[in-house]
Write a protein that holds these residues in place. Structure first.
Motif, mmCIF file in Angstrom:
data_model
loop_
_atom_site.group_PDB
_atom_site.id
_atom_site.type_symbol
_atom_site.label_atom_id
_atom_site.label_comp_id
_atom_site.label_asym_id
_atom_site.label_seq_id
_atom_site.Cartn_x
_atom_site.Cartn_y
_atom_site.Cartn_z
ATOM 1 N N PHE A 1 -2.645 -9.756 -2.141
ATOM 2 C CA PHE A 1 -1.299 -9.332 -2.540
ATOM 3 C C PHE A 1 -1.297 -7.860 -2.928
ATOM 4 C CE2 PHE A 1 -2.773 -10.370 -6.890
ATOM 5 C CZ PHE A 1 -2.215 -9.336 -7.626
ATOM 6 N N ALA A 2 -2.387 -7.389 -3.539
ATOM 7 C CA ALA A 2 -2.476 -5.975 -3.902
ATOM 8 C C ALA A 2 -2.526 -5.099 -2.653
ATOM 9 C CB ALA A 2 -3.705 -5.736 -4.777
ATOM 10 N N LYS A 3 -3.289 -5.527 -1.675
ATOM 11 C CA LYS A 3 -3.366 -4.780 -0.417
ATOM 12 C C LYS A 3 -2.008 -4.745 0.279
ATOM 13 C CE LYS A 3 -8.242 -5.952 0.296
ATOM 14 N NZ LYS A 3 -9.210 -6.689 1.135
ATOM 15 N N ASP A 4 -1.271 -5.846 0.181
ATOM 16 C CA ASP A 4 0.040 -5.898 0.832
ATOM 17 C C ASP A 4 1.059 -5.026 0.108
ATOM 18 O OD1 ASP A 4 -0.761 -7.547 2.897
ATOM 19 O OD2 ASP A 4 -0.274 -9.401 1.833
ATOM 20 N N ILE A 5 0.987 -4.963 -1.230
ATOM 21 C CA ILE A 5 1.876 -4.069 -1.967
ATOM 22 C C ILE A 5 1.612 -2.625 -1.563
ATOM 23 C CG2 ILE A 5 2.424 -3.120 -4.248
ATOM 24 C CD1 ILE A 5 1.926 -5.905 -5.417
ATOM 25 N N GLN A 6 0.349 -2.259 -1.501
ATOM 26 C CA GLN A 6 0.002 -0.894 -1.108
ATOM 27 C C GLN A 6 0.486 -0.588 0.308
ATOM 28 O OE1 GLN A 6 -4.178 -0.012 -1.396
ATOM 29 N NE2 GLN A 6 -3.888 2.169 -1.084
ATOM 30 N N GLU A 7 0.338 -1.558 1.191
ATOM 31 C CA GLU A 7 0.752 -1.350 2.584
ATOM 32 C C GLU A 7 2.249 -1.122 2.703
ATOM 33 O OE1 GLU A 7 1.078 -4.077 6.568
ATOM 34 O OE2 GLU A 7 -0.834 -4.151 5.483
ATOM 35 N N VAL A 8 3.054 -1.904 1.968
ATOM 36 C CA VAL A 8 4.501 -1.738 2.107
ATOM 37 C C VAL A 8 4.972 -0.430 1.473
ATOM 38 C CG1 VAL A 8 4.891 -4.235 2.224
ATOM 39 C CG2 VAL A 8 5.122 -3.069 0.033
ATOM 40 N N VAL A 9 4.334 -0.013 0.361
ATOM 41 C CA VAL A 9 4.726 1.252 -0.272
ATOM 42 C C VAL A 9 4.383 2.431 0.633
ATOM 43 C CG1 VAL A 9 4.237 2.801 -2.208
ATOM 44 C CG2 VAL A 9 4.606 0.370 -2.629
ATOM 45 N N GLN A 10 3.315 2.301 1.398
ATOM 46 C CA GLN A 10 2.894 3.394 2.275
ATOM 47 C C GLN A 10 3.518 3.302 3.671
ATOM 48 O OE1 GLN A 10 -1.408 3.079 1.961
ATOM 49 N NE2 GLN A 10 -1.463 4.532 0.266
ATOM 50 N N SER A 11 4.470 2.398 3.832
ATOM 51 C CA SER A 11 5.090 2.212 5.146
ATOM 52 C C SER A 11 6.232 3.201 5.361
ATOM 53 C CB SER A 11 5.629 0.786 5.279
ATOM 54 O OG SER A 11 6.746 0.596 4.420
ATOM 55 N N PRO A 12 6.542 3.515 6.626
ATOM 56 C CA PRO A 12 7.699 4.376 6.930
ATOM 57 C C PRO A 12 9.011 3.772 6.431
ATOM 58 C CG PRO A 12 6.249 4.177 8.847
ATOM 59 C CD PRO A 12 5.766 3.183 7.839
ATOM 60 N N LEU A 49 10.484 -5.674 1.471
ATOM 61 C CA LEU A 49 9.399 -5.482 2.425
ATOM 62 C C LEU A 49 8.292 -6.518 2.222
ATOM 63 C CD1 LEU A 49 9.185 -1.581 2.416
ATOM 64 C CD2 LEU A 49 10.216 -3.060 4.160
ATOM 65 N N LEU A 50 8.056 -6.897 0.975
ATOM 66 C CA LEU A 50 7.077 -7.958 0.717
ATOM 67 C C LEU A 50 7.605 -9.314 1.173
ATOM 68 C CD1 LEU A 50 5.666 -6.997 -2.811
ATOM 69 C CD2 LEU A 50 4.398 -7.037 -0.648
ATOM 70 N N GLU A 51 8.908 -9.521 1.019
ATOM 71 C CA GLU A 51 9.495 -10.787 1.459
ATOM 72 C C GLU A 51 9.371 -10.951 2.973
ATOM 73 O OE1 GLU A 51 12.791 -11.616 -2.058
ATOM 74 O OE2 GLU A 51 13.385 -10.487 -0.269
ATOM 75 N N GLU A 52 9.389 -9.837 3.685
ATOM 76 C CA GLU A 52 9.176 -9.911 5.141
ATOM 77 C C GLU A 52 7.773 -10.398 5.473
ATOM 78 O OE1 GLU A 52 10.086 -6.171 6.923
ATOM 79 O OE2 GLU A 52 12.211 -6.219 6.356
ATOM 80 N N LYS A 53 6.850 -10.241 4.524
ATOM 81 C CA LYS A 53 5.481 -10.708 4.708
ATOM 82 C C LYS A 53 5.296 -12.148 4.214
ATOM 83 C CE LYS A 53 2.964 -6.314 4.539
ATOM 84 N NZ LYS A 53 2.175 -6.562 5.764
#
Length: 283
Positions: free
Chosen positions: A250-261, A63-67
């Motif tokens: 990067f921290a905000k993006d990690i949190q976003e992907v973990v909280q994603s559907p 999911l991070l790689e997609e970003k």
């Protein structure tokens, strides 16, 4: 001689002017260095080998790689080095620990660590090859449980919730022992052993309380447990970063992907039996 003296003066003046020009260039370069650095696009995320390294590799990394990030997953076989590596900058984040461990480790080692987001976590389970239910557990049965205070405290709370024992008030997570048990109506023989040995103990004792990560490492089926822990979020694992990086992109993006559907879909498919944190259950 006059010509030689003139030549030396010209060379000296040229050298001075060149040095001044060099100083101006250095000052200009320094000004460029003071400009904001670009956000990180290459991340190293550490995790203990087993289910949490799998969670990083199979759910967080893609999911991070997609970003647009490049992710390296670094696996560890102990619970000390992932935080040391995070503290010295060898890692950008890690996933392996619960809140109580993180806070105590940080205090003992002078580290500034903060949780980013709580993730689904493999629960403690009560396992037996002798009994098919909690109600079948017989008087005087031998019950193996973890000998480290934090896991032992979880086990005692689980056993109390199942009606097998009663503990004395609030259990101290750092000093818990079998001496906290004040009522043991079935006279269970409590045998604390090293947590990593508990999966093997299932074959040698009547009942064993096995932390989820060790159960999965031994290829045990979480859903085969007689009972699974309904753990509070303080005991669930979390993604941890240095406190200074909490507001980094990067921290905000990690949190976003973990909280994603999408992340939850992977958990439901590949991590069955993992208990979900409150934010995931209640959203």
């Amino acid at each position: 001689m006059k010509k030689l003296t003139s030549l030396l003066l010209v060379l000296l003046l040229t050298s001075i002017l060149a040095a001044c020009g060099g100083n101006e260039e250095t000052t200009s370069d320094a000004g460029d260095k003071s400009a904001p650095a670009e956000e990180k696009q290459q991340l190293k995320i550490g995790a203990t080998s087993g289910p949490y390294a799998d969670m990083v590799s199979n759910a967080i990394k893609p999911l991070l790689e997609e970003k647009g990030y490049e992710i390296e997953v670094v696996e560890f076989s102990d619970y000390v080095q992932p935080n040391i590596a995070l503290g010295n900058g060898s890692l950008d984040a890690n996933l392996f620990q619960h809140k109580i461990y993180m806070e105590n480790f940080a205090a003992e080692h002078g580290l500034e660590l903060s949780e980013l987001v709580v993730v689904p976590t493999a629960p403690m389970g009560i396992y037996s090859n002798k009994f098919n239910s909690i109600d079948e557990i017989e008087e005087g049965s031998e019950l193996a449980l973890p000998n480290d205070p934090t896991n032992l405290a979880r086990t005692l709370m689980l056993l109390e919730g199942l009606g097998l024992i009663t503990v004395d008030g609030t259990i101290n997570q750092l000093t818990a022992s079998e001496k906290d048990v004040v009522e043991n109506p079935k006279n269970l023989k409590l045998q604390p052993i090293e947590a990593g040995q508990l999966p093997r103990a299932v074959d040698g004792v009547d009942v064993a309380a096995v932390p989820g990560n060790f159960a999965l490492a031994a290829q045990m089926d979480l859903l085969s447990a007689l009972a699974l822990e309904d753990m509070p979020d303080d005991f669930r694992n979390r993604v941890v970063v240095k406190t200074a990086d909490l507001d980094a992109q990067f921290a905000k993006d990690i949190q976003e992907v973990v909280q994603s559907p999408e992340f939850e879909e992977i958990i439901d498919r590949d991590f069955q039996g993992f208990g979900k944190p409150e934010w995931m259950v209640n959203r």
